[in-house]
Enzyme design. Structure first.
Site, PDB file in Angstrom:
ATOM      1  CG  ASP A  51      -2.037  -0.904   1.201  1.00  0.00           C
ATOM      2  OD1 ASP A  51      -2.383  -1.335   0.099  1.00  0.00           O
ATOM      3  OD2 ASP A  51      -2.597  -1.210   2.267  1.00  0.00           O
TER       4      ASP A  51
HETATM    5  C1  GLC Z   1      -1.372  -3.938   5.505  1.00  0.00           C
HETATM    6  C2  GLC Z   1      -2.624  -4.028   4.690  1.00  0.00           C
HETATM    7  C3  GLC Z   1      -2.439  -4.876   3.471  1.00  0.00           C
HETATM    8  C4  GLC Z   1      -1.217  -4.465   2.732  1.00  0.00           C
HETATM    9  C5  GLC Z   1       0.005  -4.446   3.615  1.00  0.00           C
HETATM   10  C6  GLC Z   1       1.233  -3.917   2.918  1.00  0.00           C
HETATM   11  O1  GLC Z   1      -1.139  -5.165   6.130  1.00  0.00           O
HETATM   12  O2  GLC Z   1      -3.697  -4.530   5.451  1.00  0.00           O
HETATM   13  O3  GLC Z   1      -3.566  -4.794   2.634  1.00  0.00           O
HETATM   14  O4  GLC Z   1      -1.050  -5.335   1.657  1.00  0.00           O
HETATM   15  O5  GLC Z   1      -0.256  -3.621   4.725  1.00  0.00           O
HETATM   16  O6  GLC Z   1       1.162  -2.567   2.690  1.00  0.00           O
HETATM   17  C1  GLC Z   2      -0.597   2.320   5.937  1.00  0.00           C
HETATM   18  C2  GLC Z   2       0.201   1.148   6.430  1.00  0.00           C
HETATM   19  C3  GLC Z   2      -0.072  -0.083   5.620  1.00  0.00           C
HETATM   20  C4  GLC Z   2      -1.544  -0.323   5.525  1.00  0.00           C
HETATM   21  C5  GLC Z   2      -2.289   0.913   5.050  1.00  0.00           C
HETATM   22  C6  GLC Z   2      -3.779   0.672   5.100  1.00  0.00           C
HETATM   23  O1  GLC Z   2      -0.191   2.695   4.689  1.00  0.00           O
HETATM   24  O2  GLC Z   2       1.586   1.417   6.397  1.00  0.00           O
HETATM   25  O3  GLC Z   2       0.560  -1.186   6.217  1.00  0.00           O
HETATM   26  O4  GLC Z   2      -1.789  -1.371   4.643  1.00  0.00           O
HETATM   27  O5  GLC Z   2      -1.970   2.005   5.853  1.00  0.00           O
HETATM   28  O6  GLC Z   2      -4.532   1.721   4.668  1.00  0.00           O
END
Ligand code: GLC
Ligand code: GLC
Length: 792
Positions: A484
């Site tokens: 993300d």
């Molecule tokens: C969080 C989110 C997941 C995402 C991951 C890496 O665990 O829930 O959807 O893939 O972060 O950013």
């Molecule tokens: C932030 C976190 C990521 C997560 C995301 C969800 O970017 O670092 O882990 O998946 O929020 O919205």
């Protein structure tokens, strides 16, 4: 090194012996739609279905002191006031123990000859917490003590609790009848549900107004009524409604008093809301109180809960010479998969319950961790998720559990999302053999009349990738892929906007993802196999698209020693030796090796060697290396984190299993096993350093570049649960569900082990001797029990 507890495998419990854990160590209660979070000191809260809209208890997130609020019992014995769970009074106890078990938590405290044993659980078939409180006089003389309960209500939109208290401080309403305290805030208007907290014997006093109970300037640790041994018998009008019962008890030497409390939630039909003007209809609450009026009823409900978990966890067990492996596989990993499946990323001690709903990608991954236990719930989840998809294959990134409607609250247009639907559905069918799910009519964006078969949804999911290819024939990344925080089209320089929801500049973007490319090839191969199995001629085109993608990866996605991570908006490489930082990334090494791209040319082995060389550290594999040392606007959130944390070179445990599986597929058993041990909490020696619960995986462990490498964060709700389950059950122990049977193909250097595996209507009893040979043995599905000895 300080230890705070130990595993009790026979009882499937983790036993905490020191309440001052380095972070609250929590458990979850509930199996259907009423859930609770409970810490080792009985902090936490409960809700029905949705932690934001149907929150029952108030909680102060991220506050000081940590973990304030919960269901507290106070014991006043002479001038001493104490709690069985130590907090909130923190009176030193003569004995303390918290046993977190499967769906229950049992807290025992002893002080000055009085023992308090409190069992908390959510019974199956009821929307309530049952608290069985047993007080025993262990001394030789009679004891007169007072027992107080305490809970604080929050049955309104939990987010307004922090934003709109000018309203909430005026809406609180309660009723008190017998020993039951009813919380009916907003019930007069549109809510047709209320909460209650009752006890199974007449009370000696009560409070429902917080100020009367605590005192204006006291915290939970010094309730003025408890200190005085009184109750205010207060009735809340607005302000902060609570529920507290008081019992004055005299205990003969050796005697035990048992009081059963029920903290429940009730929904009424609009026309049945009131029994008299302004008086709530209490029938359902009283019915629930009646269901737990006697110790025998509580014991029966508790036994039922235990059998429920015995049934689920009994479907896959391993017996080996490695106790850490056995307890992880047989108990905690499967349990965590269930909890993560229930909650997605909504409510934990790191997720507020008011922010995130059910993630499209997250939930598809989570269901693969529970499909062998509760396939029907996985089926429903697949349909719910697919129903939020758009006709072009794109998706909302999340949906709200209460309405099951998708929303854009945390952004949309993540181009990996659609492929996870294939991933989840294939796993479901392999486990169950239920090809019928493919024919289920499923709408788009929940709009009635738009239904097409689930199979069509899968096809458009696949097509969404081929419709969105970039200049190298690799998948365009969109808002982001699995990571993300790799925001290649965002370019935010405003600290007041979120990287997730800021409008993306996709036009003209050349940003492509090798993670999606690997996912596409791996899932495309599975999808083609599924299509062939059902005689669908589209398999041919799927295979062609997969082959084209493999070629594209080999041509433009290989950096020489490892797979590139991405191309940015301008078409510049990310995750390449030519980059000053962020040269190697884990996601593409994991996915491209799981997809076996270029395996024959040796690319997979090289990529795995590079992962070991650049990403591995004492606590696992970091996400990227070297970490970004400064913010790069073109990359977004990934570079917003300090080095070694989260997506900037943290050990993001979710993606370690990708490499573990890649290693196993390459036959590299030692490497696979070592990576697995590093991220698995049962192998962790230093509980103080790790900080979070030693019985569950966490999303992130601080990486080698962090100030304190090895420190865990974001425990419980993480895709790590389902992925480590897949890694250990399929890749390491080698039990791989196929459309028509089980493939036994282990890759784990632990000698002989024994597996019992329920698969559809079959029960396999396997003794496996792993000698390191390549290749597996296929066991066609056949109902009934089969005892097999396999040497591989
Ligand atoms: C969080 C989110 C997941 C995402 C991951 C890496 O665990 O829930 O959807 O893939 O972060 O950013
Ligand atoms: C932030 C976190 C990521 C997560 C995301 C969800 O970017 O670092 O882990 O998946 O929020 O919205």
């Amino acid at each position: 090194m300080k230890q705070f507890g130990y595993f009790d495998d026979a009882n499937r419990e983790y036993v905490i012996t020191n309440p001052a854990t380095p972070w609250p160590w929590i458990n979850y209660l509930g199996t259907e739609d009423f859930f609770s979070l409970i810490s080792n000191t009985a902090g936490g809260y409960c809700f029905c279905k949705d932690a934001k809209f149907r929150r029952i208890l108030r909680y102060r997130y991220n506050g000081v002191p940590m973990d304030a609020g919960g269901r507290y019992y106070y014991i006043k014995d002479g001038d001493t006031v104490w709690n069985p769970g130590w907090k909130p009074c923190k009176t030193p106890l003569d004995f303390y123990e918290c046993r977190h078990g499967m769906g229950y938590t049992r807290v025992t405290g002893e002080k000055d000859g009085v023992k308090a044993d409190v069992l908390f659980f959510v019974p199956i078939g009821h929307r309530c917490e049952v608290h069985r409180v047993r007080l025993t006089n262990q001394g030789k003389t009679p004891k007169s003590v007072q027992l107080y309960s305490f809970a604080e209500w929050c049955l309104w939109n939990a987010s307004t609790d922090m934003e709109n208290f000018q309203r909430n401080l005026s809406t609180g309403e309660v009723e008190i009848e017998g020993s039951v305290i009813y919380h009916k805030t907003e019930y007069r208007e549109r809510r047709d549900h209320y909460a209650f907290f009752g006890a199974n014997r007449p009370m000696d006093g009560f409070d429902t107004d917080r100020k009367t109970f605590l005192g204006m300037y006291n915290g939970f640790e010094a309730p003025q009524q408890v200190l005085a041994g009184t109750s205010g018998n207060s009735r809340a009008h607005g302000w902060s409604p609570i529920a507290s019962h008081r019992f004055d008890l005299t205990l003969a030497p050796g005697a035990t008093e048992e009081i059963i409390f029920v903290l429940g939630y009730v929904e009424n039909k609009p026309e049945e809301k009131f029994s008299a003007p302004g008086v709530i209809n209490k029938a359902k609450a009283l019915h629930m109180m009646q269901a737990f009026a006697t110790p025998a009823q509580v014991n029966a409900a508790f036994d039922q809960l235990k059998s429920y978990w015995d049934g689920l966890l009994g479907r896959f067990t391993v017996e080996s010479d490695v106790p850490e492996l056995d307890r992880t596989v047989n108990i905690w990993n499967q349990y965590q998969c269930m909890i993560t499946f229930f909650f997605s990323r909504s409510a934990s001690y790191f997720e507020s319950g008011i922010g995130r709903g059910m993630g499209f990608r997250d939930s598809n991954q989570d269901l693969t961790g529970i499909v062998h236990m509760i396939p029907e719930r996985a089926r429903q989840r697949i349909i719910d998720i697919a129903s939020t998809q758009f006709p072009d294959g794109g998706c909302y990134h999340q949906y709200q559990p209460l309405t099951k409607r998708g929303n854009n609250d945390i952004g949309g247009g993540f181009n990996d999302d659609p492929l996870w639907l294939i991933f989840g559905t294939v796993a479901y069918i392999r486990e169950t053999g239920d090809f019928g799910i493919l024919k289920e009519p499923v709408p788009f964006d929940n709009k009635p009349g738009t239904e097409v078969s689930l199979l069509e949804h899968l096809k458009i999911s696949f097509k969404h990738v081929t419709d969105n290819l970039g200049p190298h024939g690799l998948p365009l990344i969109g808002r982001a892929d699995w990571n993300d925080c790799l925001n290649l089209n965002c370019f935010s320089d405003n600290p007041d906007e979120s990287f997730q929801t800021t409008e993306n500049k996709t036009e003209g973007s050349k940003a492509e993802s090798l993670m999606i490319a690997g996912l596409f090839v791996a899932e495309g191969k599975d999808f083609a196999e599924l299509l062939e199995r059902i005689g669908d001629s589209d398999a041919v085109d799927v295979k062609k698209a997969v082959a084209a993608m493999e070629e594209a990866v080999k041509k433009d996605g290989w950096d020489g020693e490892w797979f590139l991570r991405a191309y940015d908006y301008y078409g510049r490489k990310i995750g390449s030796d030519e980059c000053p930082e962020g040269k190697v990334f884990i996601e593409s090494q994991g996915w491209c090796t799981m997809a076996r791209i270029g395996a024959d040319e040796g690319l997979c082995d090289k990529a795995l060697d590079s992962a070991v060389k650049y990403l591995e550290c004492e606590y696992g594999l970091v996400l990227n290396n070297p970490a970004y040392s400064k913010f790069i606007k073109d990359y977004g959130e990934i570079s917003s984190y300090p080095e070694g944390y989260k997506e900037n070179a943290g050990i993001f445990c979710h993606n370690n299993p990708w490499v573990i599986i890649g290693e196993a597929m390459a036959g590299r058993a030692q490497d696979a096993w070592r990576h697995y041990q590093k991220i698995t909490p049962a192998f962790c020696k230093d509980q103080s350093l790790r900080k979070v619960e030693p019985y569950v995986f966490c999303q992130m462990v601080a990486g080698k570049d962090a100030a304190r490498p090895g420190e865990g964060k974001n425990s419980w709700l993480t895709g790590t649960a389902a992925w480590t389950w897949k890694a250990v059950s399929e890749a390491l122990l080698g039990i791989k569900p196929q459309f028509d049977g089980l493939l036994i193909e282990p890759c784990i250097p632990i000698g002989t082990y024994h597996i019992r595996r329920r698969f559809r209507d079959a029960e396999y009893d396997l003794t496996i001797h792993y000698t390191g040979k390549k290749g597996g043995q296929f066991i066609p599905y056949r109902p009934g029990r089969q005892v097999l000895e396999i040497e591989l």
